[in-house]
Design a protein around this motif. Structure first.
Motif, PDB file in Angstrom:
ATOM      1  N   PRO A 194       0.900  -1.357   0.117  1.00  0.00           N
ATOM      2  CA  PRO A 194      -0.006   0.053   0.083  1.00  0.00           C
ATOM      3  C   PRO A 194       0.864   1.302  -0.058  1.00  0.00           C
ATOM      4  O   PRO A 194       0.562   2.210  -0.539  1.00  0.00           O
ATOM      5  CB  PRO A 194      -0.677  -0.175   1.320  1.00  0.00           C
ATOM      6  N   ASP A 195       1.856   1.189   0.661  1.00  0.00           N
ATOM      7  CA  ASP A 195       2.861   2.356   0.724  1.00  0.00           C
ATOM      8  C   ASP A 195       3.279   2.665  -0.816  1.00  0.00           C
ATOM      9  O   ASP A 195       3.398   3.711  -1.265  1.00  0.00           O
ATOM     10  CB  ASP A 195       4.050   2.402   1.608  1.00  0.00           C
ATOM     11  N   ALA A 253       2.136   1.600  -3.556  1.00  0.00           N
ATOM     12  CA  ALA A 253       1.016   2.088  -4.487  1.00  0.00           C
ATOM     13  C   ALA A 253       0.773   3.752  -4.311  1.00  0.00           C
ATOM     14  O   ALA A 253       0.577   4.311  -5.208  1.00  0.00           O
ATOM     15  CB  ALA A 253      -0.205   1.225  -4.171  1.00  0.00           C
ATOM     16  N   ARG A 254       0.814   4.143  -3.032  1.00  0.00           N
ATOM     17  CA  ARG A 254       0.457   5.455  -2.902  1.00  0.00           C
ATOM     18  C   ARG A 254       1.625   6.389  -3.204  1.00  0.00           C
ATOM     19  O   ARG A 254       1.069   7.515  -3.888  1.00  0.00           O
ATOM     20  CB  ARG A 254       0.380   5.571  -1.196  1.00  0.00           C
ATOM     21  N   VAL A 255       2.679   5.987  -3.286  1.00  0.00           N
ATOM     22  CA  VAL A 255       3.702   6.996  -3.698  1.00  0.00           C
ATOM     23  C   VAL A 255       3.624   6.847  -5.262  1.00  0.00           C
ATOM     24  O   VAL A 255       3.755   7.937  -5.688  1.00  0.00           O
ATOM     25  CB  VAL A 255       5.235   6.143  -3.438  1.00  0.00           C
ATOM     26  N   ARG A 263       1.152   6.369  -7.082  1.00  0.00           N
ATOM     27  CA  ARG A 263      -0.070   7.230  -7.529  1.00  0.00           C
ATOM     28  C   ARG A 263       0.230   8.531  -7.525  1.00  0.00           C
ATOM     29  O   ARG A 263      -0.118   9.262  -8.448  1.00  0.00           O
ATOM     30  CB  ARG A 263      -1.239   6.679  -6.621  1.00  0.00           C
ATOM     31  N   GLY A 264       0.942   8.808  -6.416  1.00  0.00           N
ATOM     32  CA  GLY A 264       1.170  10.550  -6.283  1.00  0.00           C
ATOM     33  C   GLY A 264       2.037  10.855  -7.474  1.00  0.00           C
ATOM     34  O   GLY A 264       1.931  12.064  -7.884  1.00  0.00           O
ATOM     35  N   GLN A 308       0.172  11.056 -10.667  1.00  0.00           N
ATOM     36  CA  GLN A 308      -0.824  12.410 -10.664  1.00  0.00           C
ATOM     37  C   GLN A 308      -0.245  13.564 -10.745  1.00  0.00           C
ATOM     38  O   GLN A 308      -0.891  14.736 -11.249  1.00  0.00           O
ATOM     39  CB  GLN A 308      -1.740  12.241  -9.330  1.00  0.00           C
TER      40      GLN A 308
END
Length: 98
Positions: free
Chosen positions: A85-86, A88-90, A92-93, A96
């Protein structure tokens, strides 16, 4: 980078063995497990250099019989595991931001 010397390599190997048996260990335990015949000052300086370099970390203190002050406990530095999840969050950011 230079390869580790005999003292540092012996302490690193002993730290890995002690970490399998105990969560943390004292400097005296580490030197005894390494079976190195070096002076206390040399061992102390080498262990402090290993802490500074990131090979070992201080994880707490413990009272030891016969010693007036608490002694420092050491453990091999563990690499932080990055969870998916970490990651994926990085990612995704990063996407974006384009």
């Amino acid at each position: 980078m230079r390869p580790a010397g005999e003292i540092r390599a012996g302490l690193r190997d002993a730290a890995a063995q002690l970490a399998q048996q105990h969560e943390a260990f004292t400097r005296r335990d580490l030197v005894a497990a390494a079976r190195l015949q070096v002076g206390g000052d040399v061992a102390r300086a080498t262990i402090e250099n290993m802490v500074r370099r990131g090979e070992l970390e201080r994880v707490g203190q413990q009272r030891v019989p016969g010693v007036c002050r608490p002694v420092t406990l050491y453990a091999p530095r563990r690499m932080r595991q990055t969870s998916m999840p970490d990651l994926a969050r990085v990612t995704r950011g990063w996407v974006q931001s384009w």
